[in-house]
Design an enzyme around this catalytic site. Structure first.
Site, PDB file in Angstrom:
ATOM      1  N   ARG A 152      33.260  42.125  38.260  1.00  0.00           N
ATOM      2  CA  ARG A 152      31.926  42.516  37.831  1.00  0.00           C
ATOM      3  C   ARG A 152      31.562  41.621  36.649  1.00  0.00           C
ATOM      4  O   ARG A 152      32.429  41.172  35.902  1.00  0.00           O
ATOM      5  CB  ARG A 152      31.894  43.981  37.397  1.00  0.00           C
ATOM      6  CG  ARG A 152      32.278  44.984  38.486  1.00  0.00           C
ATOM      7  CD  ARG A 152      32.252  46.403  37.926  1.00  0.00           C
ATOM      8  NE  ARG A 152      32.570  47.407  38.934  1.00  0.00           N
ATOM      9  CZ  ARG A 152      33.778  47.919  39.135  1.00  0.00           C
ATOM     10  NH1 ARG A 152      34.790  47.508  38.374  1.00  0.00           N
ATOM     11  NH2 ARG A 152      33.987  48.822  40.073  1.00  0.00           N
ATOM     12  N   HIS A 241      26.511  39.913  41.201  1.00  0.00           N
ATOM     13  CA  HIS A 241      27.168  40.787  42.179  1.00  0.00           C
ATOM     14  C   HIS A 241      27.222  40.144  43.563  1.00  0.00           C
ATOM     15  O   HIS A 241      28.036  40.548  44.399  1.00  0.00           O
ATOM     16  CB  HIS A 241      26.440  42.131  42.236  1.00  0.00           C
ATOM     17  CG  HIS A 241      27.341  43.302  42.030  1.00  0.00           C
ATOM     18  ND1 HIS A 241      28.089  43.483  40.873  1.00  0.00           N
ATOM     19  CD2 HIS A 241      27.656  44.356  42.822  1.00  0.00           C
ATOM     20  CE1 HIS A 241      28.792  44.596  40.977  1.00  0.00           C
ATOM     21  NE2 HIS A 241      28.554  45.133  42.147  1.00  0.00           N
ATOM     22  N   ARG A 244      30.550  38.752  43.970  1.00  0.00           N
ATOM     23  CA  ARG A 244      31.513  39.840  44.230  1.00  0.00           C
ATOM     24  C   ARG A 244      31.406  40.298  45.685  1.00  0.00           C
ATOM     25  O   ARG A 244      32.416  40.551  46.336  1.00  0.00           O
ATOM     26  CB  ARG A 244      31.225  40.980  43.253  1.00  0.00           C
ATOM     27  CG  ARG A 244      32.152  42.181  43.355  1.00  0.00           C
ATOM     28  CD  ARG A 244      31.880  43.094  42.159  1.00  0.00           C
ATOM     29  NE  ARG A 244      32.299  44.465  42.346  1.00  0.00           N
ATOM     30  CZ  ARG A 244      33.521  44.931  42.041  1.00  0.00           C
ATOM     31  NH1 ARG A 244      34.428  44.092  41.565  1.00  0.00           N
ATOM     32  NH2 ARG A 244      33.816  46.200  42.206  1.00  0.00           N
ATOM     33  N   HIS A 267      37.287  49.887  43.031  1.00  0.00           N
ATOM     34  CA  HIS A 267      36.452  51.001  43.471  1.00  0.00           C
ATOM     35  C   HIS A 267      37.233  52.310  43.391  1.00  0.00           C
ATOM     36  O   HIS A 267      38.363  52.390  43.876  1.00  0.00           O
ATOM     37  CB  HIS A 267      35.981  50.801  44.918  1.00  0.00           C
ATOM     38  CG  HIS A 267      34.881  49.800  45.059  1.00  0.00           C
ATOM     39  ND1 HIS A 267      34.572  49.183  46.258  1.00  0.00           N
ATOM     40  CD2 HIS A 267      34.001  49.301  44.140  1.00  0.00           C
ATOM     41  CE1 HIS A 267      33.558  48.359  46.064  1.00  0.00           C
ATOM     42  NE2 HIS A 267      33.201  48.414  44.803  1.00  0.00           N
ATOM     43  N   TYR A 276      31.250  47.038  53.147  1.00  0.00           N
ATOM     44  CA  TYR A 276      31.555  45.662  53.529  1.00  0.00           C
ATOM     45  C   TYR A 276      32.029  45.566  54.973  1.00  0.00           C
ATOM     46  O   TYR A 276      31.879  44.527  55.608  1.00  0.00           O
ATOM     47  CB  TYR A 276      32.596  45.068  52.581  1.00  0.00           C
ATOM     48  CG  TYR A 276      32.083  44.960  51.164  1.00  0.00           C
ATOM     49  CD1 TYR A 276      31.095  44.039  50.835  1.00  0.00           C
ATOM     50  CD2 TYR A 276      32.548  45.796  50.148  1.00  0.00           C
ATOM     51  CE1 TYR A 276      30.596  43.945  49.543  1.00  0.00           C
ATOM     52  CE2 TYR A 276      32.053  45.707  48.863  1.00  0.00           C
ATOM     53  CZ  TYR A 276      31.078  44.788  48.570  1.00  0.00           C
ATOM     54  OH  TYR A 276      30.573  44.704  47.293  1.00  0.00           O
TER      55      TYR A 276
END
Length: 298
Positions: A152, A241, A244, A267, A276
């Site tokens: 992040r 992001h 990421r 997470h 994803y």
């Protein structure tokens, strides 16, 4: 307790939890907007509003007004999230006995698939910095860590030199809620870090510095990425992001299991990582429809 005093305490709590600058600003602004509305509903000036004057009816009226103004459900959910966090904090601290947001339902959101970069776009992007200069070498580190380790942007900005374990190719990261995780470093990232630090002539503990020699901010990293995207010829805005997202998507495309990707991303819930898999399925569908003769439309 007055609302503005309670908000100051809440802001301090969020900072102690290492929440991102973006979250701090968004929550603060959402709560100030709510207090203005609640004060009007209660017939007092905003600076005279007390938190115990807020009830479920005021919260519902506020959300109703936002709906009437055509506020998107995503923005509505964020405002409600700010209210939930704020009043939960007040109840936990014993400032309030009853949570006025507890029975308010969160609006259902249509989940958007995150955008990610192709391998070709990433190659162009990582070739953009001039690594013979100090700032160019720093920019290379930014790219290699955001994409190579899936950080992040707030985690990247908070990195210190001692967080790099060069011998084991590992990186110590402090994520949301100040939770620490250990993730792998790519060879490209480690080479970029060594090149950058070799050019530095300071004893600052921060890994990334601005041109003034102080820690690089999240906002500055965003500006750097926008410039690099322009220099590399990308046709769209480059949000941190997005790198990421690219990291997670390419891991899954390469055969990584979902639990491992969850741990690498930091997470708390597997559901946050599962988006994803939807992304890769969508891409597979596109490849199939473009490539297989039976899938082509007449």
């Amino acid at each position: 307790m007055q609302a503005d005093h309670a908000l100051g305490l809440f802001d301090g709590q969020l900072k102690a939890q290492n929440r991102s600058e973006h979250t701090l600003i968004a929550y603060h602004n959402d709560l100030v907007q709510f207090f203005d509305f609640a004060a009007l509903e209660s017939g007092v000036e905003p600076e005279q509003l007390h938190v115990d004057q807020v009830d479920i009816y005021i919260v519902r009226s506020f959300l109703g007004q936002m709906t009437d103004r055509g506020l998107e459900r995503k923005s509505m959910a964020r405002k409600l999230s700010a209210l939930r966090a704020f009043f939960k904090f007040l109840c936990k601290e014993g400032i309030l006995q009853k949570n006025p947001v507890q029975r308010i339902a969160t609006p259902k959101l249509g989940r958007k698939l995150p955008h990610f970069l192709s391998i070709e776009e990433l190659n162009r992007l990582t070739q953009a910095p001039d690594c013979t200069t100090l700032l160019g070498a720093r920019d290379q580190v930014i790219l290699e860590l955001l994409y190579g380790s899936g950080l992040r942007v707030s985690e990247l900005a908070n990195l210190n030199r001692q967080d790099i374990e060069s011998d084991s190719f590992l990186l110590r990261v402090r994520g949301k809620g100040n939770k620490e995780r250990i993730i792998p470093l790519t060879r490209y990232a480690l080479e970029a870090i060594r090149n950058y630090l070799a050019m530095r002539e300071d004893n600052q503990e921060a890994l990334l510095l601005n041109y003034q020699g102080t820690r690089l901010s999240v906002r500055s990293i965003r500006r750097i990425l926008d410039r690099l995207a322009l220099e590399s010829g990308l046709s769209h805005h480059l949000h941190p992001h997005m790198l990421r997202h690219s990291y997670a998507t390419h891991l899954l495309d390469g055969g990584a299991d979902l639990r491992s990707v969850q741990e690498l991303l930091g997470h708390a819930k597997l559901s946050s990582t599962q988006i994803y898999t939807h992304l890769t399925k969508e891409r597979l569908r596109e490849v199939y429809e473009q490539s297989h003769p039976r899938a082509k439309k007449m």
